[in-house]
Design a protein around this motif. Structure first.
Motif, PDB file in Angstrom:
ATOM      1  N   ILE A  82       0.830  -1.220   0.000  1.00  0.00           N
ATOM      2  CA  ILE A  82       0.000   0.000   0.000  1.00  0.00           C
ATOM      3  C   ILE A  82       0.856   1.257   0.000  1.00  0.00           C
ATOM      4  O   ILE A  82       1.791   1.388   0.793  1.00  0.00           O
ATOM      5  N   VAL A  83       0.501   2.206  -0.866  1.00  0.00           N
ATOM      6  CA  VAL A  83       1.068   3.557  -0.806  1.00  0.00           C
ATOM      7  C   VAL A  83      -0.041   4.465  -0.282  1.00  0.00           C
ATOM      8  O   VAL A  83      -1.124   4.526  -0.867  1.00  0.00           O
ATOM      9  N   LEU A  84       0.245   5.123   0.842  1.00  0.00           N
ATOM     10  CA  LEU A  84      -0.795   5.931   1.495  1.00  0.00           C
ATOM     11  C   LEU A  84      -0.467   7.418   1.393  1.00  0.00           C
ATOM     12  O   LEU A  84       0.693   7.814   1.558  1.00  0.00           O
ATOM     13  N   GLY A  85      -1.495   8.232   1.177  1.00  0.00           N
ATOM     14  CA  GLY A  85      -1.318   9.687   1.169  1.00  0.00           C
ATOM     15  C   GLY A  85      -2.295  10.365   2.093  1.00  0.00           C
ATOM     16  O   GLY A  85      -3.445   9.920   2.226  1.00  0.00           O
ATOM     17  N   ALA A  86      -1.834  11.431   2.760  1.00  0.00           N
ATOM     18  CA  ALA A  86      -2.690  12.347   3.538  1.00  0.00           C
ATOM     19  C   ALA A  86      -1.792  13.524   3.915  1.00  0.00           C
ATOM     20  O   ALA A  86      -0.585  13.501   3.610  1.00  0.00           O
ATOM     21  N   ARG A  87      -2.354  14.540   4.582  1.00  0.00           N
ATOM     22  CA  ARG A  87      -1.542  15.748   4.833  1.00  0.00           C
ATOM     23  C   ARG A  87      -0.736  15.690   6.123  1.00  0.00           C
ATOM     24  O   ARG A  87       0.406  16.131   6.148  1.00  0.00           O
ATOM     25  N   ASN A  88      -1.286  15.156   7.183  1.00  0.00           N
ATOM     26  CA  ASN A  88      -0.582  15.153   8.467  1.00  0.00           C
ATOM     27  C   ASN A  88       0.425  13.996   8.507  1.00  0.00           C
ATOM     28  O   ASN A  88       0.052  12.819   8.566  1.00  0.00           O
ATOM     29  N   GLU A  98       2.609  12.840  10.690  1.00  0.00           N
ATOM     30  CA  GLU A  98       2.751  11.962  11.845  1.00  0.00           C
ATOM     31  C   GLU A  98       1.649  10.885  11.861  1.00  0.00           C
ATOM     32  O   GLU A  98       1.931   9.688  12.038  1.00  0.00           O
ATOM     33  N   ILE A  99       0.419  11.321  11.638  1.00  0.00           N
ATOM     34  CA  ILE A  99      -0.698  10.353  11.671  1.00  0.00           C
ATOM     35  C   ILE A  99      -0.574   9.382  10.497  1.00  0.00           C
ATOM     36  O   ILE A  99      -0.798   8.175  10.630  1.00  0.00           O
ATOM     37  N   LEU A 100      -0.166   9.915   9.353  1.00  0.00           N
ATOM     38  CA  LEU A 100      -0.030   9.077   8.154  1.00  0.00           C
ATOM     39  C   LEU A 100       1.022   7.989   8.368  1.00  0.00           C
ATOM     40  O   LEU A 100       0.794   6.814   8.075  1.00  0.00           O
ATOM     41  N   GLU A 101       2.166   8.408   8.908  1.00  0.00           N
ATOM     42  CA  GLU A 101       3.264   7.459   9.124  1.00  0.00           C
ATOM     43  C   GLU A 101       2.853   6.397  10.150  1.00  0.00           C
ATOM     44  O   GLU A 101       3.164   5.219   9.993  1.00  0.00           O
ATOM     45  N   ARG A 102       2.130   6.840  11.183  1.00  0.00           N
ATOM     46  CA  ARG A 102       1.667   5.888  12.201  1.00  0.00           C
ATOM     47  C   ARG A 102       0.739   4.842  11.562  1.00  0.00           C
ATOM     48  O   ARG A 102       0.874   3.645  11.796  1.00  0.00           O
ATOM     49  N   THR A 103      -0.171   5.309  10.731  1.00  0.00           N
ATOM     50  CA  THR A 103      -1.105   4.376  10.061  1.00  0.00           C
ATOM     51  C   THR A 103      -0.335   3.411   9.162  1.00  0.00           C
ATOM     52  O   THR A 103      -0.580   2.200   9.177  1.00  0.00           O
ATOM     53  N   ALA A 104       0.613   3.956   8.400  1.00  0.00           N
ATOM     54  CA  ALA A 104       1.373   3.106   7.467  1.00  0.00           C
ATOM     55  C   ALA A 104       2.149   2.037   8.224  1.00  0.00           C
ATOM     56  O   ALA A 104       2.159   0.860   7.832  1.00  0.00           O
ATOM     57  N   SER A 105       2.794   2.436   9.332  1.00  0.00           N
ATOM     58  CA  SER A 105       3.603   1.414  10.014  1.00  0.00           C
ATOM     59  C   SER A 105       2.717   0.412  10.753  1.00  0.00           C
ATOM     60  O   SER A 105       3.043  -0.783  10.802  1.00  0.00           O
ATOM     61  N   GLU A 106       1.592   0.867  11.285  1.00  0.00           N
ATOM     62  CA  GLU A 106       0.608  -0.054  11.902  1.00  0.00           C
ATOM     63  C   GLU A 106       0.189  -1.133  10.876  1.00  0.00           C
ATOM     64  O   GLU A 106       0.162  -2.327  11.188  1.00  0.00           O
ATOM     65  N   ILE A 107      -0.101  -0.680   9.666  1.00  0.00           N
ATOM     66  CA  ILE A 107      -0.595  -1.608   8.635  1.00  0.00           C
ATOM     67  C   ILE A 107       0.490  -2.596   8.227  1.00  0.00           C
ATOM     68  O   ILE A 107       0.236  -3.795   8.097  1.00  0.00           O
ATOM     69  N   SER A 108       1.711  -2.097   8.052  1.00  0.00           N
ATOM     70  CA  SER A 108       2.741  -3.049   7.599  1.00  0.00           C
ATOM     71  C   SER A 108       3.051  -4.071   8.692  1.00  0.00           C
ATOM     72  O   SER A 108       3.259  -5.249   8.406  1.00  0.00           O
ATOM     73  N   LYS A 109       3.025  -3.631   9.970  1.00  0.00           N
ATOM     74  CA  LYS A 109       3.265  -4.578  11.068  1.00  0.00           C
ATOM     75  C   LYS A 109       2.143  -5.603  11.151  1.00  0.00           C
ATOM     76  O   LYS A 109       2.369  -6.800  11.264  1.00  0.00           O
ATOM     77  N   LYS A 110       0.913  -5.107  11.072  1.00  0.00           N
ATOM     78  CA  LYS A 110      -0.237  -5.987  11.279  1.00  0.00           C
ATOM     79  C   LYS A 110      -0.416  -7.006  10.158  1.00  0.00           C
ATOM     80  O   LYS A 110      -0.770  -8.155  10.389  1.00  0.00           O
ATOM     81  N   PHE A 111      -0.168  -6.577   8.915  1.00  0.00           N
ATOM     82  CA  PHE A 111      -0.506  -7.460   7.790  1.00  0.00           C
ATOM     83  C   PHE A 111       0.721  -7.988   7.039  1.00  0.00           C
ATOM     84  O   PHE A 111       0.576  -8.753   6.076  1.00  0.00           O
ATOM     85  N   GLY A 112       1.916  -7.538   7.436  1.00  0.00           N
ATOM     86  CA  GLY A 112       3.141  -8.061   6.823  1.00  0.00           C
ATOM     87  C   GLY A 112       3.299  -7.672   5.359  1.00  0.00           C
ATOM     88  O   GLY A 112       3.862  -8.442   4.566  1.00  0.00           O
ATOM     89  N   ARG A 158       4.310  -4.411   2.444  1.00  0.00           N
ATOM     90  CA  ARG A 158       5.120  -3.192   2.323  1.00  0.00           C
ATOM     91  C   ARG A 158       4.187  -1.995   2.303  1.00  0.00           C
ATOM     92  O   ARG A 158       3.168  -2.005   1.603  1.00  0.00           O
ATOM     93  N   THR A 159       4.522  -0.962   3.056  1.00  0.00           N
ATOM     94  CA  THR A 159       3.741   0.287   2.947  1.00  0.00           C
ATOM     95  C   THR A 159       4.699   1.449   2.732  1.00  0.00           C
ATOM     96  O   THR A 159       5.867   1.395   3.124  1.00  0.00           O
ATOM     97  N   LEU A 160       4.183   2.476   2.107  1.00  0.00           N
ATOM     98  CA  LEU A 160       4.956   3.695   1.897  1.00  0.00           C
ATOM     99  C   LEU A 160       4.015   4.865   2.137  1.00  0.00           C
ATOM    100  O   LEU A 160       2.908   4.893   1.570  1.00  0.00           O
ATOM    101  N   SER A 161       4.424   5.799   3.004  1.00  0.00           N
ATOM    102  CA  SER A 161       3.553   6.963   3.210  1.00  0.00           C
ATOM    103  C   SER A 161       4.158   8.169   2.521  1.00  0.00           C
ATOM    104  O   SER A 161       5.364   8.414   2.624  1.00  0.00           O
ATOM    105  N   ILE A 162       3.322   8.899   1.806  1.00  0.00           N
ATOM    106  CA  ILE A 162       3.781  10.101   1.099  1.00  0.00           C
ATOM    107  C   ILE A 162       2.855  11.250   1.505  1.00  0.00           C
ATOM    108  O   ILE A 162       1.646  11.204   1.232  1.00  0.00           O
ATOM    109  N   VAL A 163       3.440  12.239   2.171  1.00  0.00           N
ATOM    110  CA  VAL A 163       2.620  13.366   2.623  1.00  0.00           C
ATOM    111  C   VAL A 163       2.076  14.099   1.395  1.00  0.00           C
ATOM    112  O   VAL A 163       2.835  14.487   0.505  1.00  0.00           O
TER     113      VAL A 163
END
Ligand SMILES: NC(=O)c1ccc[n+]([C@@H]2O[C@H](COP(=O)([O-])OP(=O)(O)OC[C@H]3O[C@@H](n4cnc5c(N)ncnc54)[C@H](OP(=O)(O)O)[C@@H]3O)[C@@H](O)[C@H]2O)c1
Length: 262
Positions: free
Chosen positions: A34-40, A42-56, A58-63
């Motif tokens: 998953i490649v995730l985008g949003a403006r904030n 800190e929250i975006l990065e937290r969501t991305a790392s939560e998802i990669s940990k939980k589901f194994g 790759r995630t990438l967050s791009i502000v």
């Protein structure tokens, strides 16, 4: 059912919270990166790392502010340089403010236009060439039930979403021969931060949040407000190879709230 999404690359916009986050989680659960985008950030990065940990996966967050053309270009460029392909694009954005027609000056219309229509135009236009060269792709737009039924105070949302419906239909025709499908999902009321903010803004004295939710749901046949993951499940299905013959449609996820028969 195996949705055959393992190893697919899915771009999900406005993905740090609410419906976007639930969509990112649902696709990740099926094995998509998953490649995730949003403006904030800190929250975006937290969501991305939560998802990669939980589901194994790759995630990438791009502000990203989806209403800005330069952010859209940078988002797609970065996603392609990191993952090499775009299989799935989920267009989503924050909702425009609620209010009456006479409340909104040109500036609010312009903001809604950029955020809720032009974002979908730009991200799709930038993603499509990559899908065409791959010979397949999925574009799914999160819009609103206001394209199917009257929703009080939603003039900005309704106007922009109906333009998205028109654009998606045109695109589905043009892109069909490339095995790229384009669909819209139209949520009714789903329990996200946006819904809580709107619903609990003017709490009548003595009412509890649970009572407010029950009251809001009393005219919905299923008698409750939807869960974000219930919309996300449909998006994952539409994103899958299994849904290859569904295109150009707008599907409601609304607990039966729309009363029209067809
Ligand atoms: N929830 C419902 O019942 C419902 C019903 C019908 C339609 N919708 C529509 O569905 C969409 C999502 O709603 P939601 O309830 O999930 O909202 P939400 O809980 O408020 O979450 C909004 C998400 O969008 C991001 N976002 C907002 N503006 C953005 C921008 N300009 N660029 C990039 N990201 C942006 C936010 O992160 P940042 O603030 O960090 O950018 C956040 O991740 C909205 O368009 C809403 O109108 C929702």
């Amino acid at each position: 059912m195996d949705l055959q999404l393992k190893g697919k690359t899915a771009l999900v916009l406005a993905a740090s919270k609410g419906l976007g986050k639930a969509t990112a989680e649902s696709l990740a659960k099926e094995g998509a990166d998953i490649v995730l985008g949003a403006r904030n950030a800190e929250i975006l990065e937290r969501t991305a790392s939560e998802i990669s940990k939980k589901f194994g996966v790759r995630t990438l967050s791009i502000v990203t502010d989806v209403s800005r053309a330069e952010d859209a270009a940078r988002f797609i460029e970065t996603a392609v340089s990191e993952y090499g392909k775009i299989d799935i694009l989920v267009n989503n954005a924050g909702g425009p403010p609620f209010g009456k027609f006479e409340d909104f000056p040109d500036s609010e219309w312009e903001q809604a236009f950029q955020q809720n229509l032009m974002s979908t135009v730009r991200f799709s236009r930038l993603a499509v060439p990559h899908m065409i060269s791959a010979g397949s792709g999925r574009i799914i737009n999160i819009i609103s039930l206001s394209v199917k039924t009257y929703l009080e105070n939603s003039v900005l949302s309704t106007s922009m979403r109906l333009a998205v419906v028109g654009m998606a239909k045109m695109l589905s025709n043009e892109l069909g021969p490339h095995q790229i499908t384009v669909n819209n999902v139209a949520p009714g009321i789903m329990l996200t931060d946006r819904t809580k903010e709107t619903l609990f803004k003017h709490m009548p004295p003595g009412k509890t949040e649970a009572e407010m939710l029950a009251e809001r749901a009393k005219d919905i046949p299923i008698r409750r407000i939807g869960r974000p993951e219930e919309l996300a499940a449909l998006i994952s299905f539409l994103a899958s190879p299994i849904a290859g013959y569904i295109t150009g449609t707008t599907i409601a996820v609304d607990g039966g709230a729309v009363r029209s028969i067809l």
